[in-house]
Design a protein around this motif. Structure first.
Motif, PDB file in Angstrom:
ATOM      1  N   HIS A 100       7.220  56.592  56.921  1.00 38.49           N
ATOM      2  CA  HIS A 100       6.147  55.849  56.135  1.00 38.49           C
ATOM      3  C   HIS A 100       4.753  55.795  56.940  1.00 38.49           C
ATOM      4  O   HIS A 100       4.907  55.735  58.107  1.00 38.49           O
ATOM      5  CB  HIS A 100       6.520  54.703  55.880  1.00 38.49           C
ATOM      6  N   LYS A 101       3.667  56.118  56.221  1.00 37.14           N
ATOM      7  CA  LYS A 101       2.307  55.787  57.101  1.00 37.14           C
ATOM      8  C   LYS A 101       1.475  55.277  56.156  1.00 37.14           C
ATOM      9  O   LYS A 101       1.666  55.200  55.008  1.00 37.14           O
ATOM     10  CB  LYS A 101       1.928  57.420  57.470  1.00 37.14           C
ATOM     11  N   THR A 102       0.352  55.510  56.508  1.00 37.95           N
ATOM     12  CA  THR A 102      -0.890  54.788  55.658  1.00 37.95           C
ATOM     13  C   THR A 102      -1.296  55.895  54.585  1.00 37.95           C
ATOM     14  O   THR A 102      -0.991  57.218  54.966  1.00 37.95           O
ATOM     15  CB  THR A 102      -1.956  54.234  56.537  1.00 37.95           C
ATOM     16  N   HIS A 103      -2.131  55.652  53.761  1.00 36.08           N
ATOM     17  CA  HIS A 103      -2.652  56.830  52.854  1.00 36.08           C
ATOM     18  C   HIS A 103      -3.859  57.572  53.597  1.00 36.08           C
ATOM     19  O   HIS A 103      -4.210  57.041  54.785  1.00 36.08           O
ATOM     20  CB  HIS A 103      -2.962  56.261  51.359  1.00 36.08           C
ATOM     21  N   PRO A 159      -1.248  60.756  56.920  1.00 26.89           N
ATOM     22  CA  PRO A 159      -0.405  61.729  56.290  1.00 26.89           C
ATOM     23  C   PRO A 159      -0.223  62.984  56.994  1.00 26.89           C
ATOM     24  O   PRO A 159       0.438  63.915  56.773  1.00 26.89           O
ATOM     25  CB  PRO A 159      -1.449  61.658  55.032  1.00 26.89           C
ATOM     26  N   VAL A 160      -1.177  63.078  58.239  1.00 26.04           N
ATOM     27  CA  VAL A 160      -1.080  64.329  58.665  1.00 26.04           C
ATOM     28  C   VAL A 160       0.292  64.382  59.556  1.00 26.04           C
ATOM     29  O   VAL A 160       0.785  65.596  59.973  1.00 26.04           O
ATOM     30  CB  VAL A 160      -2.407  64.565  59.883  1.00 26.04           C
ATOM     31  N   LEU A 161       0.981  63.483  59.986  1.00 19.29           N
ATOM     32  CA  LEU A 161       2.274  63.490  60.474  1.00 19.29           C
ATOM     33  C   LEU A 161       3.249  63.874  59.555  1.00 19.29           C
ATOM     34  O   LEU A 161       4.002  64.801  59.742  1.00 19.29           O
ATOM     35  CB  LEU A 161       2.535  62.023  61.216  1.00 19.29           C
ATOM     36  N   LEU A 162       3.134  63.282  58.134  1.00 19.49           N
ATOM     37  CA  LEU A 162       3.897  63.716  57.401  1.00 19.49           C
ATOM     38  C   LEU A 162       3.766  65.221  56.589  1.00 19.49           C
ATOM     39  O   LEU A 162       4.854  65.876  56.718  1.00 19.49           O
ATOM     40  CB  LEU A 162       3.609  62.886  55.992  1.00 19.49           C
ATOM     41  N   GLN A 163       2.555  65.986  56.904  1.00 16.51           N
ATOM     42  CA  GLN A 163       2.380  67.066  56.583  1.00 16.51           C
ATOM     43  C   GLN A 163       3.134  68.062  57.647  1.00 16.51           C
ATOM     44  O   GLN A 163       3.763  69.038  57.355  1.00 16.51           O
ATOM     45  CB  GLN A 163       1.004  67.564  56.614  1.00 16.51           C
ATOM     46  N   GLN A 164       2.983  67.578  58.994  1.00 18.18           N
ATOM     47  CA  GLN A 164       3.701  68.307  60.073  1.00 18.18           C
ATOM     48  C   GLN A 164       5.060  68.500  59.782  1.00 18.18           C
ATOM     49  O   GLN A 164       5.636  69.321  60.054  1.00 18.18           O
ATOM     50  CB  GLN A 164       3.179  67.820  61.315  1.00 18.18           C
ATOM     51  N   LEU A 165       5.628  67.392  59.449  1.00 20.45           N
ATOM     52  CA  LEU A 165       7.019  67.203  59.402  1.00 20.45           C
ATOM     53  C   LEU A 165       7.732  68.019  58.193  1.00 20.45           C
ATOM     54  O   LEU A 165       8.545  68.778  58.275  1.00 20.45           O
ATOM     55  CB  LEU A 165       7.604  65.901  59.072  1.00 20.45           C
TER      56      LEU A 165
END
Length: 600
Positions: A275-278, A284-290
């Motif tokens: 979970h991250k902020t919008h 979301p840049v962490l989510l994109q990397q993952l």
């Protein structure tokens, strides 16, 4: 495996932060019967006193929280927006093509105090004076000022003495590291806010919400807002443009603002939800990397990283993925309604982006085209002067220039209580080195407006009432049964890079939280800086020497411009959560010798 300290394990509660006093303050609140939301606020308020070079009451504070009784994870947005008078045209009239990184013009609405009050009012259990008490005590009676804060004060002492007399009155002459330091003006501000709360019945648990609201009004519509308005409008101060300016922030801007509660952005990774902020933040840049690393089979890369060759491959892949994700950040993220976040986080888009990762480092910024949309980068990133050679700017612990420019100074706190509530918060801004102390209040204002572009049409272009795309990036990982941990780190643009190897080692490699934090880390300096003057180092790779000479040589052979910053320089992570067997765990960063986890 040797670690610098144990991963803490217990059953009652855990607090981990970037300063031992803040961790102790949070634990004190847990011991007094408070929950994780009370404890996180107490730790956050304490951080605003004891790490004044990293954050302040007038700064910013995005928060990711999990309420166990409802199984609900959410964001409290403590990122204040630009003033009503802050427009591109206003800066053009001043002859500026970038928002200065210091002084009045970079000020946005201070969101940290309001975010903590919102969290307390909705989910806490204790009166404000109990939660704010440790911070008041340290401001009034003193605390040992850490070496990094003293170094920051020494660096900007001449500027304060010449241009910022209100700051000089608080911080000069430069104190000695470890000596008792007091900020009686800040203590008086906090005490007046508590008095407002108590007068509204906030001393009792029955009247706590009314008391918290009274303190919020005093800050955002009362004496605090009035002092900020008078200083911004009436006193020109020197900034990084080399000229003195009055500011654009007014009391009405504060009165209109209220912290908001929002859903998280999330992806599935390693069988869990991250979970991250919008995209008003860089989270979301962490989510994109993952998602890209998932597409590249990162679990096999982690298994193979025990050898020098395998570790070099893992570092190379994560750095190249980071460049792609951060290029998307520059092209698509901002406080606008049309960020194509669903596509940016989708497996199909991730696979297409991951296919761009080859065996050699690539220097170009390569944003993608989600949904066929054409990416557009600021001319500051693509024109002359946007690139700097390796080592020319601070790349390890945040550095401060003599005129107060600070690329990413921040702090962090994570809390878990015996009921399973969790909080991850990254307070920042209101730095003593970047904004002058507001007369009568004892604290400076945030300079987050420097992250806006002064070019129209970009997602992160300046507009009145708009949130700057902050780098502040708290986070949480949750299992399907609600177990998991809060985590995060200071570090500006590096926050969502340093957390990648931490997560890979913990979620895929089997390291416990402390071992994953202690392990040597790295980041790319080829991603554009969010801080004035917005430069980057194409193919720059900053690494801790503990990766090993053979690994660093192998990375250089792939085209990375490797900068070895020593053995213990990168990352200031902490984490706290619920283990798979229901035990509470926590860990904190040893680098810099001030982060600490406490619990039982």
């Amino acid at each position: 495996m040797f670690t610098t300290r144990p991963e803490l394990v217990g059953t009652f509660g855990m607090v981990a932060s970037t300063h031992w006093l803040a961790s102790a303050a949070g634990m004190r609140v847990l011991e007094a019967g408070g929950n994780a939301f009370d404890a996180a606020a107490a730790a956050g308020f304490t951080l605003s006193v004891v790490e004044p070079h990293l954050n302040g009451p007038g700064g910013d504070a995005p928060i990711v929280a999990h309420r166990a009784a409802e199984g609900r994870t959410f964001v409290v947005c403590g990122q204040g927006p630009a003033p009503a008078g802050a427009s591109i045209a206003a800066f053009e009239q001043l002859g500026l093509d970038l928002v200065p990184g210091t002084g009045h013009l970079a000020a946005v609405v201070p969101g940290a105090f309001g975010a903590w009050l919102d969290l307390l009012a909705r989910y806490g259990t204790l009166p404000l004076e109990d939660v704010l008490g440790p911070a008041i005590g340290y401001a009034r009676d003193g605390f040992p000022l850490v070496r990094a804060a003293v170094g920051t004060i020494a660096t900007v002492a001449d500027m304060m003495a010449a241009h910022w007399p209100t700051s000089a009155a608080v911080y000069l002459p430069t104190p000695k590291a470890g000596a008792r330091f007091r900020n009686p003006e800040l203590a008086a501000t906090f005490e007046r806010l508590v008095a407002e709360s108590r007068a509204a019945g906030g001393a009792s648990r029955h009247g706590r919400e009314a008391g918290i609201e009274a303190a919020r009004r005093a800050f955002y519509s009362g004496f605090v807002a009035e002092a900020i308005d008078a200083f911004q409008s009436g006193t020109p101060v020197m900034d990084s443009s080399g000229r003195a300016h009055t500011g654009l922030l007014r009391g009405d801007d504060l009165a209109r603002w209220h912290a908001t509660e929002e859903p998280t952005a999330s992806v599935r990774f390693a069988g869990r939800t991250v979970h991250k902020t919008h995209a008003w933040g860089q989270g979301p840049v962490l989510l994109q990397q993952l998602t890209m690393l998932d597409a590249l089979g990162v679990d096999a890369l982690v298994r193979d990283s025990s050898s020098d060759e395998g570790l070099a491959e893992l570092v190379h892949v994560t750095v190249e993925v980071a460049k792609l994700a951060f290029a998307d950040r520059e092209a698509w993220y901002g406080d606008v309604p049309d960020v194509p976040l669903d596509t940016l986080l989708s497996p199909g888009y991730a696979a297409a982006r991951a296919s761009l990762v080859g065996p050699a480092a690539v220097a170009d910024l390569r944003p993608g085209a989600p949904d066929g949309r054409v990416p557009w980068l600021s001319s500051v990133l693509t024109g002359p002067g946007s690139e700097v050679p390796p080592g020319a700017v601070g790349t390890g612990e945040p550095t401060v220039s003599p005129i107060g420019l600070s690329p990413g100074d921040t702090c962090h706190v994570d809390v878990v209580d015996r009921w399973g509530n969790r909080v991850s918060a990254t307070p920042s801004g209101g730095w003593l080195q970047s904004s002058p102390v507001v007369p009568g209040l004892g604290f400076p204002l945030p300079t987050r407006a420097q992250m806006f572009w002064l070019e129209p049409g970009l997602p992160n272009s300046l507009a009145p009432g708009k949130r700057p795309r902050t780098t502040l990036s708290p986070a949480m990982v949750l299992d399907d049964d609600g177990r998991g941990f809060a985590f995060g780190t200071p570090g500006g643009d590096q926050q969502d890079q340093w957390t990648v190897p931490f997560l890979l080692r913990h979620l895929l490699g089997g390291d416990d939280l402390q071992a994953a934090i202690d392990a040597p880390t790295w980041h790319s300096s080829g991603v554009p800086s969010s801080f004035y003057p917005r430069t980057h180092t194409p193919n720059g790779l900053v690494a801790e020497s503990r990766l090993g000479d053979a690994v660093l040589v192998a990375l250089s052979a792939r085209g990375h411009l490797v900068e070895d910053v020593g053995p213990w320089q990168l990352g200031r992570l902490s984490a706290a959560g619920v283990r798979g067997d229901g035990m509470l765990v926590a860990a904190a960063n040893p680098r810099g010798m001030q982060g600490y986890a406490v619990g039982r």
